[in-house]
Design a protein around this motif. Structure first.
Motif, PDB file in Angstrom:
ATOM      1  N   GLY A 150       1.672  -2.564   4.853  1.00  0.00           N
ATOM      2  CA  GLY A 150       1.625  -1.116   5.078  1.00  0.00           C
ATOM      3  C   GLY A 150       2.000  -0.732   6.496  1.00  0.00           C
ATOM      4  N   ARG A 151       1.302   0.286   7.015  1.00  0.00           N
ATOM      5  CA  ARG A 151       1.553   0.763   8.375  1.00  0.00           C
ATOM      6  C   ARG A 151       0.310   0.619   9.254  1.00  0.00           C
ATOM      7  NH1 ARG A 151       5.377   1.504   5.613  1.00  0.00           N
ATOM      8  NH2 ARG A 151       7.134   2.921   5.866  1.00  0.00           N
ATOM      9  N   ASP A 152      -0.864   0.641   8.602  1.00  0.00           N
ATOM     10  CA  ASP A 152      -2.138   0.699   9.339  1.00  0.00           C
ATOM     11  C   ASP A 152      -3.121  -0.334   8.815  1.00  0.00           C
ATOM     12  OD1 ASP A 152      -2.427   1.778   6.831  1.00  0.00           O
ATOM     13  OD2 ASP A 152      -3.848   3.333   7.441  1.00  0.00           O
ATOM     14  N   ARG A 186      -5.185  10.086   3.304  1.00  0.00           N
ATOM     15  CA  ARG A 186      -5.310   8.728   3.857  1.00  0.00           C
ATOM     16  C   ARG A 186      -6.697   8.161   3.601  1.00  0.00           C
ATOM     17  NH1 ARG A 186      -0.948   7.240   6.322  1.00  0.00           N
ATOM     18  NH2 ARG A 186      -1.925   5.227   6.582  1.00  0.00           N
ATOM     19  N   TYR A 237       0.838   6.066  -1.568  1.00  0.00           N
ATOM     20  CA  TYR A 237       1.301   7.343  -1.005  1.00  0.00           C
ATOM     21  C   TYR A 237       2.497   7.866  -1.800  1.00  0.00           C
ATOM     22  CZ  TYR A 237      -1.867   6.074   2.699  1.00  0.00           C
ATOM     23  OH  TYR A 237      -3.005   5.738   3.383  1.00  0.00           O
ATOM     24  N   ARG A 238       3.330   6.945  -2.241  1.00  0.00           N
ATOM     25  CA  ARG A 238       4.489   7.342  -3.051  1.00  0.00           C
ATOM     26  C   ARG A 238       4.036   7.935  -4.380  1.00  0.00           C
ATOM     27  NH1 ARG A 238       9.510   5.389  -1.774  1.00  0.00           N
ATOM     28  NH2 ARG A 238       9.575   4.287   0.201  1.00  0.00           N
ATOM     29  N   VAL A 261       7.439  11.603   1.314  1.00  0.00           N
ATOM     30  CA  VAL A 261       6.226  10.766   1.390  1.00  0.00           C
ATOM     31  C   VAL A 261       5.601  10.720   2.792  1.00  0.00           C
ATOM     32  CG1 VAL A 261       7.492   8.568   1.668  1.00  0.00           C
ATOM     33  CG2 VAL A 261       5.227   8.560   0.654  1.00  0.00           C
ATOM     34  N   SER A 262       6.415  10.856   3.835  1.00  0.00           N
ATOM     35  CA  SER A 262       5.837  10.814   5.185  1.00  0.00           C
ATOM     36  C   SER A 262       4.938  12.019   5.437  1.00  0.00           C
ATOM     37  CB  SER A 262       6.935  10.798   6.247  1.00  0.00           C
ATOM     38  OG  SER A 262       7.538   9.536   6.283  1.00  0.00           O
ATOM     39  N   ASP A 282       5.917   8.718  11.024  1.00  0.00           N
ATOM     40  CA  ASP A 282       4.908   7.661  10.830  1.00  0.00           C
ATOM     41  C   ASP A 282       4.234   7.262  12.148  1.00  0.00           C
ATOM     42  OD1 ASP A 282       5.515   7.589   8.126  1.00  0.00           O
ATOM     43  OD2 ASP A 282       6.758   5.787   8.243  1.00  0.00           O
ATOM     44  N   ARG A 335      11.712   9.155   9.550  1.00  0.00           N
ATOM     45  CA  ARG A 335      10.458   8.598   9.013  1.00  0.00           C
ATOM     46  C   ARG A 335       9.702   7.837  10.094  1.00  0.00           C
ATOM     47  NH1 ARG A 335      11.283   5.654   3.500  1.00  0.00           N
ATOM     48  NH2 ARG A 335       9.173   5.035   3.982  1.00  0.00           N
ATOM     49  N   THR A 348       0.806  -1.234   0.000  1.00  0.00           N
ATOM     50  CA  THR A 348       0.000   0.000   0.000  1.00  0.00           C
ATOM     51  C   THR A 348       0.838   1.285   0.000  1.00  0.00           C
ATOM     52  OG1 THR A 348      -0.171  -0.096   2.410  1.00  0.00           O
ATOM     53  CG2 THR A 348      -1.966  -1.086   1.135  1.00  0.00           C
ATOM     54  N   GLY A 349       2.104   1.190   0.420  1.00  0.00           N
ATOM     55  CA  GLY A 349       2.969   2.370   0.411  1.00  0.00           C
ATOM     56  C   GLY A 349       3.105   2.976  -0.980  1.00  0.00           C
ATOM     57  N   ARG A 393       2.055  10.681  13.910  1.00  0.00           N
ATOM     58  CA  ARG A 393       0.999  11.443  13.212  1.00  0.00           C
ATOM     59  C   ARG A 393      -0.353  11.194  13.886  1.00  0.00           C
ATOM     60  NH1 ARG A 393       1.713   7.529   8.142  1.00  0.00           N
ATOM     61  NH2 ARG A 393       0.366   5.851   8.852  1.00  0.00           N
ATOM     62  N   SER A 405       1.664  11.261   3.535  1.00  0.00           N
ATOM     63  CA  SER A 405       0.867  10.177   4.112  1.00  0.00           C
ATOM     64  C   SER A 405       0.323  10.529   5.500  1.00  0.00           C
ATOM     65  CB  SER A 405       1.665   8.866   4.153  1.00  0.00           C
ATOM     66  OG  SER A 405       2.800   9.006   4.966  1.00  0.00           O
TER      67      SER A 405
HETATM   68  O1   DC Z   1       6.369   1.243   2.903  1.00  0.00           O
HETATM   69  P1   DC Z   1       6.851   2.465   2.156  1.00  0.00           P
HETATM   70  O2   DC Z   1       8.204   2.935   2.567  1.00  0.00           O
HETATM   71  O3   DC Z   1       6.729   2.314   0.662  1.00  0.00           O
HETATM   72  O4   DC Z   1       5.817   3.622   2.586  1.00  0.00           O
HETATM   73  C1   DC Z   1       5.903   4.922   2.093  1.00  0.00           C
HETATM   74  C2   DC Z   1       5.247   5.895   3.057  1.00  0.00           C
HETATM   75  O5   DC Z   1       3.853   5.705   3.119  1.00  0.00           O
HETATM   76  C3   DC Z   1       5.765   5.857   4.489  1.00  0.00           C
HETATM   77  O6   DC Z   1       6.058   7.171   4.918  1.00  0.00           O
HETATM   78  C4   DC Z   1       4.616   5.327   5.305  1.00  0.00           C
HETATM   79  C5   DC Z   1       3.416   5.562   4.442  1.00  0.00           C
HETATM   80  N1   DC Z   1       2.433   4.506   4.518  1.00  0.00           N
HETATM   81  C6   DC Z   1       1.365   4.685   5.337  1.00  0.00           C
HETATM   82  O7   DC Z   1       1.298   5.694   6.029  1.00  0.00           O
HETATM   83  N2   DC Z   1       0.383   3.761   5.391  1.00  0.00           N
HETATM   84  C7   DC Z   1       0.455   2.649   4.647  1.00  0.00           C
HETATM   85  N3   DC Z   1      -0.534   1.746   4.714  1.00  0.00           N
HETATM   86  C8   DC Z   1       1.582   2.432   3.813  1.00  0.00           C
HETATM   87  C9   DC Z   1       2.563   3.375   3.768  1.00  0.00           C
END
Ligand code: DC
Length: 226
Positions: A135-137, A115, A41-42, A105-106, A190, A186, A37-38, A193, A109
């Motif tokens: 991803g992150r979430d 989001r 955002y990229r 990107v941070s 991340d 980062r 999923t990143g 936020r 995102s």
């Molecule tokens: O995993 P990555 O490095 O490609 O992620 C790029 C940016 O996107 C990183 O700053 C975190 C954000 N991200 C996010 O907030 N939520 C996600 N589900 C995936 C990535």
């Protein structure tokens, strides 16, 4: 009766923890879709930079995110890619990995409505099942109903080493201290936020990969699927 394999698998964790490597292998071994999923955002970050939009202008970046079509399709080339990332019809698979995108990107995102737009698309794809979403979430916000949640962790130093080696492997110059500073920055953005910060879902299995190689991480995750 044996328990069925998890249908929706969420892998979350900090930058450069090896989520994509694990997600890709796990998806291949199960015959599932791999969705990193990143990249969404990229892609928005890249497009904003290319259009000369100020990354700090939340309203302008959000407006862009809301109208941009981002597609993630099966890989069309054998150049090491796991998938094609197509934005407005253009292949940006490698451009979204640039230093400039990494550095911005941070910020993108962290925007609430960016989001929201991205999460809605991710949720729609994830709910079809047979998916490994990274991803992150994902386990906390996008797909809290995921059948298996993995939180892949590693120390900032270990992750900076891996990122540093990755950059050098691409033939680019990299300074370890700079990479470490960026990884820490980062992480800070991340995880602090307001919207959907990086955190461990209460029902996630934590894998600490500091003293594990990619094969061991994969084997551990594969066992969790059985
Ligand atoms: O995993 P990555 O490095 O490609 O992620 C790029 C940016 O996107 C990183 O700053 C975190 C954000 N991200 C996010 O907030 N939520 C996600 N589900 C995936 C990535």
């Amino acid at each position: 009766m044996a328990k069925p394999q998890p249908n929706i698998i969420a892998i979350d964790g900090p930058a450069a923890s090896g989520k994509s490597t694990l997600g890709r292998r796990l998806a291949d071994s199960l015959g599932y879709l791999f969705f990193d999923t990143g990249v969404m955002y990229r892609a928005v970050t890249l497009l904003a930079l290319q259009r000369g939009i100020d990354i700090r202008d939340e309203a302008a970046v959000t407006a862009l995110a809301e109208v941009t079509t981002i597609d993630v399709l099966p890989a069309s080339k054998f150049d090491g890619r796991a998938y094609d990332v197509i934005v407005e019809g253009k292949d940006v698979t490698w451009e979204i990995r640039s230093h400039e995108v990494d550095a911005n990107v941070s910020i993108v995102s962290a925007y609430r409505n960016v989001r929201r737009a991205m999460s809605e698309q991710q949720r729609r794809i994830g709910q079809r099942g047979r998916v490994v979403m990274v991803g992150r979430d994902i386990g906390t916000v996008v797909l809290p109903e995921a059948d298996l949640k993995i939180y892949l962790d590693a120390s900032a130093e270990e992750r900076a080493h891996r990122r540093h080696d990755e950059i050098e492997a691409r033939g680019e110059a990299a300074n370890y201290d700079d990479v470490l500073t960026k990884v820490i920055e980062r992480d800070r953005i991340d995880s602090t936020r307001d919207v959907a910060p990086l955190k461990v879902a209460p029902d996630a299995v934590i894998i600490d990969s500091d003293r594990m190689d990619a094969d061991e991480v994969f084997e551990r995750a594969r066992k969790l699927c059985e």
